[in-house]
Design an enzyme around this catalytic site. Sequence first.
Site, PDB file in Angstrom:
ATOM      1  N   HIS A  19      -6.339  -0.151  -9.850  1.00  0.00           N
ATOM      2  CA  HIS A  19      -7.239   1.002  -9.717  1.00  0.00           C
ATOM      3  C   HIS A  19      -8.629   0.649 -10.242  1.00  0.00           C
ATOM      4  O   HIS A  19      -9.650   0.983  -9.629  1.00  0.00           O
ATOM      5  CB  HIS A  19      -6.723   2.211 -10.514  1.00  0.00           C
ATOM      6  CG  HIS A  19      -5.444   2.780 -10.048  1.00  0.00           C
ATOM      7  ND1 HIS A  19      -4.359   2.925 -10.877  1.00  0.00           N
ATOM      8  CD2 HIS A  19      -5.064   3.272  -8.839  1.00  0.00           C
ATOM      9  CE1 HIS A  19      -3.365   3.469 -10.204  1.00  0.00           C
ATOM     10  NE2 HIS A  19      -3.762   3.692  -8.969  1.00  0.00           N
ATOM     11  N   LYS A  70       4.028  15.117  -7.901  1.00  0.00           N
ATOM     12  CA  LYS A  70       4.430  13.744  -8.207  1.00  0.00           C
ATOM     13  C   LYS A  70       5.130  13.647  -9.557  1.00  0.00           C
ATOM     14  O   LYS A  70       5.555  12.572  -9.948  1.00  0.00           O
ATOM     15  CB  LYS A  70       3.214  12.815  -8.192  1.00  0.00           C
ATOM     16  CG  LYS A  70       2.742  12.456  -6.805  1.00  0.00           C
ATOM     17  CD  LYS A  70       1.763  11.302  -6.878  1.00  0.00           C
ATOM     18  CE  LYS A  70       1.426  10.786  -5.498  1.00  0.00           C
ATOM     19  NZ  LYS A  70       0.526   9.635  -5.562  1.00  0.00           N
ATOM     20  N   ARG A 103      -3.089  -1.544  -0.646  1.00  0.00           N
ATOM     21  CA  ARG A 103      -2.399  -2.727  -1.142  1.00  0.00           C
ATOM     22  C   ARG A 103      -1.579  -3.396  -0.052  1.00  0.00           C
ATOM     23  O   ARG A 103      -1.621  -4.604   0.116  1.00  0.00           O
ATOM     24  CB  ARG A 103      -1.472  -2.351  -2.310  1.00  0.00           C
ATOM     25  CG  ARG A 103      -2.216  -1.921  -3.545  1.00  0.00           C
ATOM     26  CD  ARG A 103      -1.274  -1.420  -4.622  1.00  0.00           C
ATOM     27  NE  ARG A 103      -0.523  -0.267  -4.126  1.00  0.00           N
ATOM     28  CZ  ARG A 103       0.792  -0.131  -4.167  1.00  0.00           C
ATOM     29  NH1 ARG A 103       1.541  -1.041  -4.726  1.00  0.00           N
ATOM     30  NH2 ARG A 103       1.378   0.944  -3.665  1.00  0.00           N
ATOM     31  N   SER A 153       1.463   1.937  -9.953  1.00  0.00           N
ATOM     32  CA  SER A 153       1.786   2.742 -11.129  1.00  0.00           C
ATOM     33  C   SER A 153       3.289   2.904 -11.286  1.00  0.00           C
ATOM     34  O   SER A 153       3.823   2.848 -12.398  1.00  0.00           O
ATOM     35  CB  SER A 153       1.121   4.120 -11.029  1.00  0.00           C
ATOM     36  OG  SER A 153      -0.278   3.998 -11.082  1.00  0.00           O
TER      37      SER A 153
END
Length: 177
Positions: A26, A50, A104, A142
């Site tokens: 990030h 989330k 990514r 993450s």
Amino acid sequence: MSEGVCATPRRIGFYAGTFDPVTIGHLDVIERAARLVDRLVIGVAKNPGKNPLMPLEERVACVEEALPAIAERVGGDLKVVSFDSLLVEAVKAHGASLIFRGLRVLTDFDYEIQMSGVNRRLAPGIETVFLMASERTQFISSRLVKEIAGYHGDISEFVTPGTQKRLLARLKARAAG
């Protein structure tokens, strides 16, 4: 300003995420995006769907801790905000015209292209800019950082020291009950 001379409008970008936790991937995107605009707003999404491990305030603090070093390298104007709205509404509220998104892997692209299309329909004046993850960070997510930390693995290569400390404290508190 003298009459007849137009000031160059400031280019404001917005980079959003849940940042649970913020990773060096990030931060790499933040630094690269900051080089492309006059001001970069980093939006930390509340995003309860989330089910984040870290509370919003801690996620904001983790991003804020990392910004001085980035600002020093790029000389940019960086600001961290939290938001609990549609992304395009947060972008508009901060006067941005660009949304930065990091990619990514191919599966990121599938999701992000859908989001880009929806955002374009909701706010035609806002463009989405995709930045490919650098080869040194493209494997970091993450979710994987939390999984490694949960099994007591070393995450120091993936997050800043402040983020590592906060994340480990959260995992310890969760394990204690």
